[in-house]
Scaffold this motif. Structure first.
Motif, PDB file in Angstrom:
ATOM      1  N   VAL A  72       0.803  -1.225   0.000  1.00 26.40           N
ATOM      2  CA  VAL A  72       0.000   0.000   0.000  1.00 26.40           C
ATOM      3  C   VAL A  72       0.836   1.276   0.000  1.00 26.40           C
ATOM      4  O   VAL A  72       0.550   2.211  -0.773  1.00 26.40           O
ATOM      5  CB  VAL A  72      -0.993  -0.021   1.179  1.00 26.40           C
ATOM      6  N   ARG A  88       3.596   2.167  -1.307  1.00 23.42           N
ATOM      7  CA  ARG A  88       4.201   2.585  -2.577  1.00 23.42           C
ATOM      8  C   ARG A  88       3.187   3.227  -3.510  1.00 23.42           C
ATOM      9  O   ARG A  88       3.562   4.014  -4.390  1.00 23.42           O
ATOM     10  CB  ARG A  88       4.871   1.393  -3.255  1.00 23.42           C
ATOM     11  N   TYR A  89       1.899   2.916  -3.361  1.00 24.34           N
ATOM     12  CA  TYR A  89       0.879   3.580  -4.170  1.00 24.34           C
ATOM     13  C   TYR A  89       0.561   4.964  -3.615  1.00 24.34           C
ATOM     14  O   TYR A  89       0.201   5.872  -4.371  1.00 24.34           O
ATOM     15  CB  TYR A  89      -0.397   2.733  -4.214  1.00 24.34           C
ATOM     16  N   LEU A  90       0.660   5.127  -2.313  1.00 19.76           N
ATOM     17  CA  LEU A  90       0.308   6.404  -1.692  1.00 19.76           C
ATOM     18  C   LEU A  90       1.438   7.417  -1.752  1.00 19.76           C
ATOM     19  O   LEU A  90       1.204   8.619  -1.629  1.00 19.76           O
ATOM     20  CB  LEU A  90      -0.100   6.174  -0.229  1.00 19.76           C
ATOM     21  N   ALA A 116      -5.605   2.442  -2.439  1.00 18.60           N
ATOM     22  CA  ALA A 116      -4.588   2.453  -3.487  1.00 18.60           C
ATOM     23  C   ALA A 116      -5.153   2.138  -4.861  1.00 18.60           C
ATOM     24  O   ALA A 116      -4.595   2.567  -5.877  1.00 18.60           O
ATOM     25  CB  ALA A 116      -3.478   1.460  -3.136  1.00 18.60           C
ATOM     26  N   ARG A 152      -0.677  -2.528 -10.409  1.00 18.75           N
ATOM     27  CA  ARG A 152      -1.861  -2.645  -9.569  1.00 18.75           C
ATOM     28  C   ARG A 152      -2.639  -3.916  -9.909  1.00 18.75           C
ATOM     29  O   ARG A 152      -3.142  -4.606  -9.016  1.00 18.75           O
ATOM     30  CB  ARG A 152      -2.743  -1.412  -9.773  1.00 18.75           C
TER      31      ARG A 152
END
Length: 889
Positions: A54, A56-58, A147, A71
């Motif tokens: 999570v 790394r997406y934020l 995400a 994703r």
């Protein structure tokens, strides 16, 4: 009517606790505690995945469009984890959602509706699976939708879609497993169904785990071969997820359609099959025994007599095998371990089944060797795991009151039973496979290494095991004390390829096989000794602390329990004996190998005594000045043989072996350029090679040649340096602790004396273009000799040689050609451009210096472009004859 909800709740609570069979639990066991620990492990997995995925997406600066495929892969991975957990729990509950004999015996006489009983059992199993699915999504469930949600999709909608998709995936796998079992129970006779049930469990578990471990990357599969996605449930529900969260494509919509269709089919099949099973199976259960004894009563005892000659050991073995064959609980657990092993095996075999550059199956390869280790480990650990679970805890009273042998005899019988039931079948299967697919020598070597490995697994798993199989109740709290076994199992799986690589290295040569077999045997003996040391005290029959329990004091011939127990017999061979034997064998092996080398690789050249030591010198041709070749670090002068043959056409050409290399005697430490130059000068005098000389060298040998020219400038008429080292770079190499160098040299010499260095040498399959195969084998074998390996650190540190070359002075008017490869070598040199500039500057030290760039890799000119060196040598030689050459213009 008012009592029906109350009855349902009571039945539901009872069936919920019976998703784990209470008959195998200690009377002090806590089912809720065991379930809570399992849920805690799944929640810990969810937290770990959340922390990895999570953030790394934020935090990424990339736009959402750049993360689409990453994703997709993460979505598929998390859904496959949900399916794997739900499938595992469905297989664990294999006998929990269909009618059982206990249901008929206990509940059949009561005024209860079978429809209520069926509903209560089904809801209990669904609750158990729901707890697992909720735990595995405890952190990713709330966090991952943050995400993956598309900008135009509200977060609550994305979260709702995530949970609905996970619930649908879990429902599908549960209904699929239930439908398979229910339909099989209707199509097969009852006895046949009971026998085939464990096979179906194994297949279902293997399929679930294989989907999780071996499924290919989702995004790449969808983009390049969308048809493959139709086979994987995690792919279907990834497509369904995008119906809720956005980002739909035609391929994802097609997968969503497959998910909805197959979910409907699974639910329908489960409902119809379950209804038929609950309508017909109760009567069939009463009319048929679970598993009738086999009519071939003599086959199993005969097999037991073959492996267990003592009657008592044979009794334990027959009791163990028959309990495993007749108990559904133990077949279930064994199927779980077998399914896990099979899934991992299929994962490693995928390299052989996929396209591309895959290994050949008919020669030793890592996938097949890895499968052997994993299947052996799964068989031993799985069988050992079910030993602690009794079929009926109350049945152990006969063992508790009639101990007719000392505990140590029981323990020996248990070990024999585990060997025969778990390891022997794997060994026989491996023997049949390896010996039929590979060469007999390779197959036999792989099998021989599996035997002590299996004994290590067996003795290690039985440490502190003071029980008769299937006679001690299980205490859930004991699972915490066995976490070490789980950790070691995970370590084995993680490093299975490394272990198999060592095994493949071992079976390639007899000496390596003997070393590995000796080491494994010593470890097995040590493990056996430590296991026997823990076999102290009485037999254990209760997983909780010992209870007050008295045994019958039987007397006469059948009772030996009252006799004092003798100390365990010590093996005549101890593990340290193997170390001594291995060292002695290594010493013999090294001396025999040296004698064999003298026969295989007779000396090329002549050895000359230069003062208590002999150096080898090989010359060919006639003319002056003579060309003298100086080898690079770590290799024999014989590497110059092809170039020597060409140079000998127009002048005398000589190469020699520095002290410690090839056919020359070793010399004491240190062996820097000053001593090497003096050795060469003494050798040339002894060999009758009169000056002047043209020196040709490569790599670190260029330092030695430059120092020789500095010591004897009047004798050197030219230099040819191929990829020379430069003192301006080596001066910065101070990465060694010189205090330890003598110890390192001594260690290399000791290892070499016992044959250690030879074990890591492989015979070459081919040779560079200018060499014959026999020449290249001679070079590689000479370089692998213990004295050569021990000599390399004697010539270091490199910076001292560089400073000696600097102190030798500039080359002045000596003809000089510096050859530089225009490409980095096999190990890319980030300073390659700097190396070229320094080589050019080195050539400029001489008024007759020339720098040439050669189309070759660094340090490979003499192998890839030997003609460039021959041309440079010819140019320098001709300049000494007064003949102008293009190379020196």
């Amino acid at each position: 009517m008012d009592s029906q909800p109350s009855q349902f709740r009571i039945l539901y609570r009872g069936f919920l606790t019976r998703t784990i069979d209470l008959d195998v639990l200690s009377q002090h066991g806590d089912v809720a505690n065991a379930i809570a620990r399992f849920a805690g492990l799944l929640a810990a997995f969810s937290l770990m995945v959340f922390l990895v995925i999570v953030p790394r997406y934020l935090t990424t600066p990339l736009p959402p469009s750049a993360l689409v495929y990453a994703r997709w892969n993460d979505e598929e991975f998390l859904l496959s984890a949900t399916i794997a957990v739900a499938g595992l729990l469905a297989v664990l509950s294999w006998n929990a959602f269909l009618p059982e004999r206990k249901d008929w015996i206990v509940l059949g006489a009561l005024p209860l509706s079978w429809r209520m009983i069926a509903l209560a059992k089904t809801v209990a199993v669904v609750t158990t699976i729901g707890i697992g699915v909720g735990a595995v999504n405890a952190f990713t469930g709330p966090g991952f939708p943050l995400a993956i949600a598309e900008p135009h999709v509200p977060l609550p909608v994305a979260a709702f879609g995530w949970w609905v998709t996970n619930a649908a995936a879990a429902l599908f796998i549960f209904c699929a497993v239930a439908a398979v079992q229910a339909i099989a129970s209707q199509l097969l006779p009852w006895r046949a169904f009971l026998r085939i049930s464990s096979v179906l469990q194994l297949a279902a578990l293997a399929a679930v785990l294989w989907w999780f471990f071996a499924s290919p990357a989702f995004a790449a599969t969808i983009l390049h071969s969308a048809g493959k996605g139709a086979l994987l449930p995690s792919y279907w529900f990834t497509g369904l997820l995008h119906v809720f969260i956005g980002g739909r494509t035609p391929a994802l919509d097609h997968l969503a359609y497959i998910a909805v269709r197959n979910l409907g089919l699974a639910v329908t099949a489960a409902l119809i099959g379950g209804a038929l099973a609950w309508r017909r199976n109760p009567r069939r259960i009463v009319e048929s025994p679970e598993i009738a004894p086999s009519r071939r009563r003599l086959l199993l005892p005969a097999f037991a007599r073959l492996f267990c000659p003592k009657a008592f050991e044979r009794a334990i073995f027959l009791f163990t095998v028959r309990t495993m064959a007749r108990s559904r609980q133990h077949r279930l657990l064994l199927a779980i371990y077998g399914g896990a092993g099979l899934a991992l095996a299929l994962t490693f075999l995928r390299a052989l089944l996929s396209g591309g550059d895959r290994p050949r199956f008919d020669v030793p390869n890592l996938p097949f060797l890895t499968v052997g280790w994993l299947v052996l480990f799964a068989a031993v650990i799985g069988t050992r795991a079910i030993f602690v679970l009794p079929q009926d805890a109350a049945a152990n009273w006969i063992f508790r009151v009639t101990e007719i042998e000392t505990p140590r005899v029981y323990f020996t019988a248990v070990r024999r039973a585990l060997i025969v039931t778990a390891a022997v079948p794997v060994w026989l299967a491996a023997a049949g496979f390896y010996l039929s697919v590979w060469r007999p020598a390779d197959g036999a070597g792989a099998l021989l290494l599996l035997i002590p490995a299996g004994m290590i697994f067996i003795y290690g798993s039985l440490r502190e095991f003071r029980k008769v199989p299937f006679t001690c109740s299980w205490f859930p709290r004991n699972a915490q004390g066995r976490m070490k076994a789980v950790v070691w199992g995970l370590v084995l799986v993680m490093f299975a390829s490394i272990v198999s690589g060592i095994e493949m290295w071992g079976i390639s040569r007899l000496a390596r096989l003997v070393v590995l077999l000796t080491i494994l045997t010593a470890i097995a003996l040590r493990t056996r000794s430590r296991t026997i040391e823990t076999e102290q005290g009485d037999l254990q029959f209760e997983g909780a602390p010992d209870l007050d329990f008295q045994t019958l004091e039987l007397t006469g011939e059948i009772s030996r329990r009252a006799e004092p127990e003798a100390a365990p017999p010590r093996l005549p061979v101890r593990p340290w004996h193997f170390a001594i034997a291995l060292l002695a064998a290594g010493l013999i092996y090294e001396n025999a190998s040296q004698a064999r080398d003298r026969a295989r690789f007779p000396e090329v050249g002549t050895s000359w005594d230069i003062g208590g030591r002999k150096l080898n010198l090989a010359c060919d041709g006639r003319g002056s000045p003579a060309v003298i070749f100086e080898a690079d670090s770590g290799t024999t002068g014989y590497t110059w043989a092809p170039i020597q043959r060409e140079v000998a056409r127009f002048t005398r050409a000589c190469w020699y072996d520095r002290a410690g290399y090839g056919w020359s005697d070793p010399a004491p430490f240190p062996r820097h350029s000053d001593r090497i130059a003096r050795d060469l000068h003494a050798l040339l005098q002894k060999g009758g090679i009169a000056p002047p000389y043209v020196l040709v060298s490569a790599g670190m040998g260029t330092f030695h040649a430059r120092v020789f020219r500095g010591y004897y400038p009047d004798e050197v008429r030219g230099l040819v340096l191929a990829d020379p080292m430069n003192e301006d770079m080596t001066i910065n190499i101070h990465n060694h602790i010189e205090f330890f160098r003598p110890f390192v040299i001594g260690l290399f010499e000791t290892i070499g004396a016992f044959g250690g260095s030879r074990l890591f040498h492989d015979e070459p399959d081919g040779a560079p273009p200018a060499y014959s195969l026999q020449e290249w084998k001679t070079i590689t074998n000479l370089d692998a000799q213990p004295k050569s390996i021990a000599t390399q650190p004697k010539e270091k540190p490199i910076w001292i040689n560089g400073e000696l070359a600097r102190a030798a002075g500039k080359i002045a008017s000596t003809p000089l050609v510096v050859l530089s490869a225009d490409r980095p070598g096999p190990f890319a040199d980030e300073d390659h451009e700097l190396t070229l500039r320094l080589n050019r500057r080195l050539a400029e030290q001489s008024g007759k210096g020339v720098w040439l760039s050669v189309d070759a890799r660094q340090n490979r000119i003499r192998f890839e472009k030997p003609e460039a060196i021959v041309s440079a040598i010819a140019g320098v030689w001709r300049s000494n004859q007064g003949i102008p050459t293009a190379a020196l213009k």
